[in-house]
Design an enzyme around this catalytic site. Structure first.
Site, PDB file in Angstrom:
ATOM      1  N   ASP A 101      -8.455  18.903 -13.491  1.00 13.32           N
ATOM      2  CA  ASP A 101      -8.748  17.553 -13.979  1.00 13.32           C
ATOM      3  C   ASP A 101      -8.433  17.567 -15.473  1.00 13.32           C
ATOM      4  O   ASP A 101      -9.120  18.215 -16.256  1.00 13.32           O
ATOM      5  CB  ASP A 101     -10.228  17.235 -13.706  1.00 13.32           C
ATOM      6  CG  ASP A 101     -10.621  15.834 -14.156  1.00 13.32           C
ATOM      7  OD1 ASP A 101      -9.989  15.310 -15.097  1.00 13.32           O
ATOM      8  OD2 ASP A 101     -11.583  15.275 -13.592  1.00 13.32           O
ATOM      9  N   ARG A 148       0.844  -1.202   0.000  1.00 17.45           N
ATOM     10  CA  ARG A 148       0.000   0.000   0.000  1.00 17.45           C
ATOM     11  C   ARG A 148       0.878   1.250   0.000  1.00 17.45           C
ATOM     12  O   ARG A 148       0.604   2.216  -0.685  1.00 17.45           O
ATOM     13  CB  ARG A 148      -0.963   0.019   1.211  1.00 17.45           C
ATOM     14  CG  ARG A 148      -1.660   1.381   1.382  1.00 17.45           C
ATOM     15  CD  ARG A 148      -2.891   1.347   2.277  1.00 17.45           C
ATOM     16  NE  ARG A 148      -2.716   0.551   3.463  1.00 17.45           N
ATOM     17  CZ  ARG A 148      -1.981   0.893   4.531  1.00 17.45           C
ATOM     18  NH1 ARG A 148      -1.372   2.061   4.573  1.00 17.45           N
ATOM     19  NH2 ARG A 148      -1.860   0.070   5.553  1.00 17.45           N
ATOM     20  N   LYS A 194      -9.904   6.618 -18.900  1.00 18.50           N
ATOM     21  CA  LYS A 194     -10.280   7.178 -20.190  1.00 18.50           C
ATOM     22  C   LYS A 194      -9.081   7.101 -21.152  1.00 18.50           C
ATOM     23  O   LYS A 194      -8.636   6.025 -21.445  1.00 18.50           O
ATOM     24  CB  LYS A 194     -10.787   8.603 -19.999  1.00 18.50           C
ATOM     25  CG  LYS A 194     -11.755   8.771 -18.801  1.00 18.50           C
ATOM     26  CD  LYS A 194     -13.072   8.031 -18.951  1.00 18.50           C
ATOM     27  CE  LYS A 194     -13.879   7.937 -17.668  1.00 18.50           C
ATOM     28  NZ  LYS A 194     -14.118   9.205 -16.980  1.00 18.50           N
TER      29      LYS A 194
HETATM   30  C1  LIG Z   1     -14.518   9.501 -15.619  1.00 16.20           C
HETATM   31  C2  LIG Z   1     -14.084  10.786 -15.058  1.00 16.20           C
HETATM   32  C3  LIG Z   1     -13.763  10.919 -13.692  1.00 16.20           C
HETATM   33  C4  LIG Z   1     -13.920   9.777 -12.709  1.00 16.20           C
HETATM   34  O1  LIG Z   1     -13.011   8.750 -12.965  1.00 16.20           O
HETATM   35  P1  LIG Z   1     -13.276   7.198 -12.620  1.00 16.20           P
HETATM   36  O2  LIG Z   1     -12.041   6.545 -13.075  1.00 16.20           O
HETATM   37  O3  LIG Z   1     -14.500   6.777 -13.382  1.00 16.20           O
HETATM   38  O4  LIG Z   1     -13.514   7.117 -11.146  1.00 16.20           O
HETATM   39  C5  LIG Z   1     -13.306  12.144 -13.253  1.00 16.20           C
HETATM   40  N1  LIG Z   1     -13.181  13.200 -14.088  1.00 16.20           N
HETATM   41  C6  LIG Z   1     -13.503  13.112 -15.398  1.00 16.20           C
HETATM   42  C7  LIG Z   1     -13.348  14.316 -16.273  1.00 16.20           C
HETATM   43  C8  LIG Z   1     -13.965  11.919 -15.923  1.00 16.20           C
HETATM   44  O5  LIG Z   1     -14.294  11.842 -17.221  1.00 16.20           O
END
Ligand SMILES: *Cc1c(COP(=O)(O)O)cnc(C)c1O
Length: 380
Positions: A169, A45, A194
């Protein structure tokens, strides 16, 4: 090293012990200590060599100090928000990922943090939202699903002037298109589920910090909260990242052609795409981004059923998520953004009719043929 070389040789690209050019998956939960406290790894961890390889890789790609891998993008975002405390006020973009909105609204507010949502394209509105207890600005650019563009460097400047932490993000753009830390941002976060993973076979999150002080704080929280990425997934993620440039080139090429096609299509009313010269954010997108990405949202003419349009597609897959090899299409109001109350959603410009398309890497002719046959069915 330049970016494409970093993708292949950044992080830990060769196993020191064996010379293997694909790094090993270290499943061990614990590591033998020769002398107490002298070991590089103690417990998985706190530190795992396979996870560390992908963490170093993303730090290299985002030009940051250190990288951190989490079990999901949401786990990464939750851990970052754990930097804050009861009583802290945070400014958040008004068009953030639905799950981030859910975390803020149903979890973090309950824990005593307060939030002001702002269209972060409006720098005056951002400045005006700053209070005595404001600690951070959190935003996405391009946003989801309206692909709005915020001036990252300008936000970083406001944050620095007021001693606020700035967090971006970067899921939609990836470091192939923009590197927020180079523009002055403190922390970059990704849903690596993604584009970075890229193959619709992985849930993962990554964060990158700008300096050693933040790295220590976030590293502490990663270990304390424990929402780490497992070794198998870490390996899969670094493998996916290696082809990021190749994939993004094709993604973007296809997206540009589909944008031009939709632009000629009489049944399409509005197109939200950073590369759309008619969008007010176009010149900023052109200046800030090394490409326009491969996400396109659009609305059909009033009275035309968007559900029929997406359900009639044969190749383009009706599914949530994005950034995959295969083209994915969805209706945010009913799917990814269904958790956001309708009045808030509409106030932010996300109509019930909006369609979001994640353009994949298939042959462009097949994608256009598919869109075309679905439009034809709407006309008949
Ligand atoms: C999908 C997504 C998230 C969340 O990510 P997960 O891997 O599904 O928990 C956060 N920010 C954006 C812009 C996303 O497209």
């Amino acid at each position: 090293m330049k970016f494409n070389t970093k993708l292949i040789h950044g992080g830990v690209s060769i196993d020191e012990a064996t010379g293997a050019v694909s790094i090993p998956i270290h499943m061990a939960s614990t590591f033998k200590q020769k002398h107490i406290g002298s070991s590089k790894y103690e417990y998985s961890r706190s530190g795992n060599p396979t996870r560390e390889a992908v963490e170093k890789l993303i730090a290299d790609l985002e030009d940051g100090d250190a990288g951190f891998a989490f079990a999901s993008g949401s786990a990464a975002i939750s851990t970052i928000f754990s930097l804050f405390s009861n009583g802290d006020h945070i400014i958040v973009g008004n068009d953030v990922y639905g799950g981030t909105f859910r975390l803020i609204d149903n979890v973090l507010k309950r824990m005593g943090m307060t939030f002001t949502t702002v269209d972060t394209r409006d720098l005056e509105a951002v400045s005006a939202a700053i209070q005595a207890n404001t600690t951070a600005i959190y935003l996405e650019t391009p946003t989801n699903p309206l692909l709005r563009i915020t001036d990252i460097a300008a936000i970083a400047k406001i944050a620095q002037q007021h001693n606020l932490l700035s967090i971006v993000d970067n899921t939609f753009a990836t470091p192939y298109i923009q590197k927020p830390i180079a523009l002055g941002i403190d922390i970059v976060v990704h849903s690596a589920s993604k584009y970075l993973g890229g193959h619709s076979d992985l849930i993962a999150g990554l964060a990158v910090t700008k300096n050693a002080e933040l790295s220590e704080k976030l590293g502490y929280l990663q270990n304390a909260i424990g929402a780490i990425l497992a070794p198998q997934e870490s390996w899969l993620l670094q493998r996916g990242i290696k082809t990021l440039s190749l994939r993004m080139q094709r993604h973007q090429q296809n997206a540009q052609t589909i944008f031009e096609y939709l632009n000629q299509q009489p049944l399409v009313a509005n197109i939200y795409f950073p590369g759309n010269p008619d969008n007010s954010d176009f010149s900023l997108a052109k200046q800030q981004m090394a490409g326009f990405g491969a996400m396109i949202s659009f609305e059909l003419q009033p009275g035309i059923d968007p559900e029929k349009f997406v359900e009639n597609l044969k190749l383009i897959t009706l599914a949530e998520s994005l950034g995959a090899l295969e083209s994915l299409i969805e209706i945010p109001a009913k799917m990814t953004h269904g958790a956001i109350p309708r009045d808030i959603r509409l106030a932010n410009g996300i109509q019930d009719e909006l369609i979001r398309l994640s353009v994949g890497v298939e042959d462009i002719d097949d994608l256009i043929t598919d869109l075309d046959q679905s439009f034809k069915q709407l006309k008949s």
